[in-house]
Scaffold this motif. Sequence first.
Motif, PDB file in Angstrom:
ATOM      1  N   GLN A   1       0.835  -1.185   0.000  1.00  0.00           N
ATOM      2  CA  GLN A   1       0.000   0.000   0.000  1.00  0.00           C
ATOM      3  C   GLN A   1       0.876   1.242   0.000  1.00  0.00           C
ATOM      4  OE1 GLN A   1      -2.642  -0.195   3.341  1.00  0.00           O
ATOM      5  NE2 GLN A   1      -3.938  -1.762   2.413  1.00  0.00           N
ATOM      6  N   VAL A   2       0.470   2.229  -0.769  1.00  0.00           N
ATOM      7  CA  VAL A   2       1.163   3.500  -0.841  1.00  0.00           C
ATOM      8  C   VAL A   2       0.471   4.493   0.077  1.00  0.00           C
ATOM      9  CG1 VAL A   2       1.791   5.435  -2.316  1.00  0.00           C
ATOM     10  CG2 VAL A   2       2.008   3.097  -3.155  1.00  0.00           C
ATOM     11  N   TYR A  93      -3.562  22.197   2.087  1.00  0.00           N
ATOM     12  CA  TYR A  93      -2.406  21.888   1.266  1.00  0.00           C
ATOM     13  C   TYR A  93      -2.289  20.382   1.100  1.00  0.00           C
ATOM     14  CZ  TYR A  93      -0.767  26.701   1.378  1.00  0.00           C
ATOM     15  OH  TYR A  93      -0.652  28.064   1.201  1.00  0.00           O
ATOM     16  N   TYR A  94      -2.100  19.958  -0.148  1.00  0.00           N
ATOM     17  CA  TYR A  94      -2.043  18.544  -0.484  1.00  0.00           C
ATOM     18  C   TYR A  94      -0.691  18.178  -1.071  1.00  0.00           C
ATOM     19  CZ  TYR A  94      -7.147  18.716  -0.152  1.00  0.00           C
ATOM     20  OH  TYR A  94      -8.440  18.882   0.279  1.00  0.00           O
ATOM     21  N   CYS A  95      -0.119  17.129  -0.559  1.00  0.00           N
ATOM     22  CA  CYS A  95       1.102  16.565  -1.129  1.00  0.00           C
ATOM     23  C   CYS A  95       0.748  15.721  -2.350  1.00  0.00           C
ATOM     24  CB  CYS A  95       1.804  15.715  -0.080  1.00  0.00           C
ATOM     25  SG  CYS A  95       3.311  14.910  -0.641  1.00  0.00           S
ATOM     26  N   TYR A 105      -0.297   9.986  -6.826  1.00  0.00           N
ATOM     27  CA  TYR A 105      -0.723   9.770  -5.448  1.00  0.00           C
ATOM     28  C   TYR A 105      -0.919  11.104  -4.747  1.00  0.00           C
ATOM     29  CZ  TYR A 105       0.964   5.042  -6.341  1.00  0.00           C
ATOM     30  OH  TYR A 105       1.173   3.791  -6.878  1.00  0.00           O
ATOM     31  N   TRP A 106      -1.875  11.125  -3.827  1.00  0.00           N
ATOM     32  CA  TRP A 106      -2.213  12.335  -3.085  1.00  0.00           C
ATOM     33  C   TRP A 106      -2.275  12.069  -1.592  1.00  0.00           C
ATOM     34  CZ3 TRP A 106      -2.761  17.068  -5.382  1.00  0.00           C
ATOM     35  CH2 TRP A 106      -2.902  17.080  -6.774  1.00  0.00           C
ATOM     36  N   GLY A 107      -1.829  13.044  -0.832  1.00  0.00           N
ATOM     37  CA  GLY A 107      -2.051  13.016   0.592  1.00  0.00           C
ATOM     38  C   GLY A 107      -3.468  13.448   0.922  1.00  0.00           C
ATOM     39  N   GLN A 108      -3.831  13.326   2.182  1.00  0.00           N
ATOM     40  CA  GLN A 108      -5.181  13.671   2.604  1.00  0.00           C
ATOM     41  C   GLN A 108      -5.376  15.159   2.845  1.00  0.00           C
ATOM     42  OE1 GLN A 108      -6.764  11.210   5.736  1.00  0.00           O
ATOM     43  NE2 GLN A 108      -5.836   9.357   4.895  1.00  0.00           N
TER      44      GLN A 108
END
Length: 116
Positions: A1-2, A93-95, A105-108
């Motif tokens: 899982q990433v 802000y999203y990584c 891929y995205w952060g939450q």
Amino acid sequence: QVQLVESGGGLVQAGGSLRLSCAASGSIGLINTMGWYRQAPGKQRELVAAITSAASTNYADSVKGRFTISRNNAKSTVTLQMNSLKPEDTAVYYCNVVTFIKRDYWGQGTQVTVSS
């Protein structure tokens, strides 16, 4: 899982600084571009800053001279140093990470609030 885990958001006064960090983990593969996007209420998500595997950087005009993006390839992390913050920087802000096989891929998201 990433997984992309963001940290460093919070509340700061105008003129202050924050440092956002994002760590990628799991079987993500070879990372091409790492970056930060933000979305304020009622607005579209926009690119804030990005950095390639060759360390080439790109910044939104609104943050040039104030924000600095960097990455640590060994740790699979990306950092956004934000100085001279303004109320208009307030957003989630999203990584974002894009691999060389074009997986995205995205952060939450992490909230940044700049008070006046």
